[in-house]
Motif scaffolding. Structure first.
Motif, short mmCIF file in Angstrom:
data_model
loop_
_atom_site.label_atom_id
_atom_site.label_comp_id
_atom_site.label_asym_id
_atom_site.label_seq_id
_atom_site.Cartn_x
_atom_site.Cartn_y
_atom_site.Cartn_z
N ASP A 54 0.89 -3.51 6.22
CA ASP A 54 -0.41 -3.76 5.59
C ASP A 54 -1.24 -4.76 6.38
OD1 ASP A 54 0.30 -1.97 3.65
OD2 ASP A 54 0.80 -3.49 2.15
N PRO A 85 -0.58 1.28 -7.26
CA PRO A 85 -1.83 2.00 -7.57
C PRO A 85 -2.17 1.97 -9.05
CG PRO A 85 -0.13 3.53 -6.80
CD PRO A 85 0.40 2.15 -6.59
N TYR A 127 -7.15 1.07 1.95
CA TYR A 127 -6.43 1.38 0.71
C TYR A 127 -7.25 0.94 -0.52
CZ TYR A 127 -2.60 1.24 -2.73
OH TYR A 127 -1.81 1.43 -3.84
N THR A 138 0.80 -1.22 0.00
CA THR A 138 0.00 0.00 0.00
C THR A 138 0.84 1.28 0.00
OG1 THR A 138 -0.21 0.08 2.42
CG2 THR A 138 -1.89 -1.16 1.21
#
Length: 194
Positions: free
Chosen positions: A106, A74, A114, A67
């Motif tokens: 995470d 992303p 996220y 993340t």
């Protein structure tokens, strides 16, 4: 090394690793004898145990990332979202899976928060460092921690591993593939398996 130089270096290495994985995993002679994927036991964003049984029955797209990733992760998750919207009815045959390679940061809740920025059909998985390492090894995915302190990064391959509805290896997609190109390739993989 300053943060920007570190980020550029990490992205370059990750891209090279992804290209290497794509070449190896698309080589028919190699994949006829190379095992890709396997049983796993991880934790979903709801804190419950998840195994490979959760993805059987669909074409699963496994992407390993984290993340805190500045770029590749992303981008891949956004691509997954776009691909699902472009696939129409075929989207029901696809299960994107984001496996965190950074379980120290995470947690299931961090992963859930996220992934809320992307298509809700993307499954998020994490686990203990040992469980994550074992799963990544089964999928032939490279990752390594880079740096110290709270702003460390994770070097990782960017290949997207495709498993068929029987949870057998079906192909690999480049992490930097454009959404339309990925849709075309996924439709080909689905047609090959029909």
């Amino acid at each position: 090394m300053n943060r920007r130089a570190l980020l550029v270096s990490a992205v370059a290495v990750a891209a090279a690793a992804g290209i290497g994985a794509s070449y190896v995993l698309n080589n028919k002679q190699v994949t006829e004898t190379l095992s890709v994927g396997g049983p796993f036991k991880l934790i979903g964003t709801d804190g419950q145990e998840v195994t490979e049984a959760a993805v059987k029955g669909k074409y699963s797209l496994f992407f390993f990332g984290f993340t805190f990733c500045p770029d590749a992760c992303p981008t891949a998750l956004n691509t997954f979202s776009l691909v699902l919207s472009k696939l129409g009815p075929d989207a029901d045959k696809i299960q994107p899976v984001f496996v965190s390679i950074d379980p120290a940061r995470d947690t299931p809740q961090v992963l859930k928060d996220y992934l809320a920025s992307f298509d809700p059909r993307i499954m998020g998985l994490t686990g203990t460092p040992e469980e994550v390492a074992e799963t990544a090894k089964a999928f032939r995915v490279y990752f390594a921690k880079q740096g110290e302190g709270e702003f460390y990064l994770m070097d990782h391959s960017t290949a997207i591993i495709v498993m068929n509805p029987d949870y057998e290896y079906a192909g690999v997609l480049a992490g930097n593939m454009q959404p339309d190109e990925m849709v075309t390739r996924l439709k080909e993989i689905i047609a090959e398996g029909a």
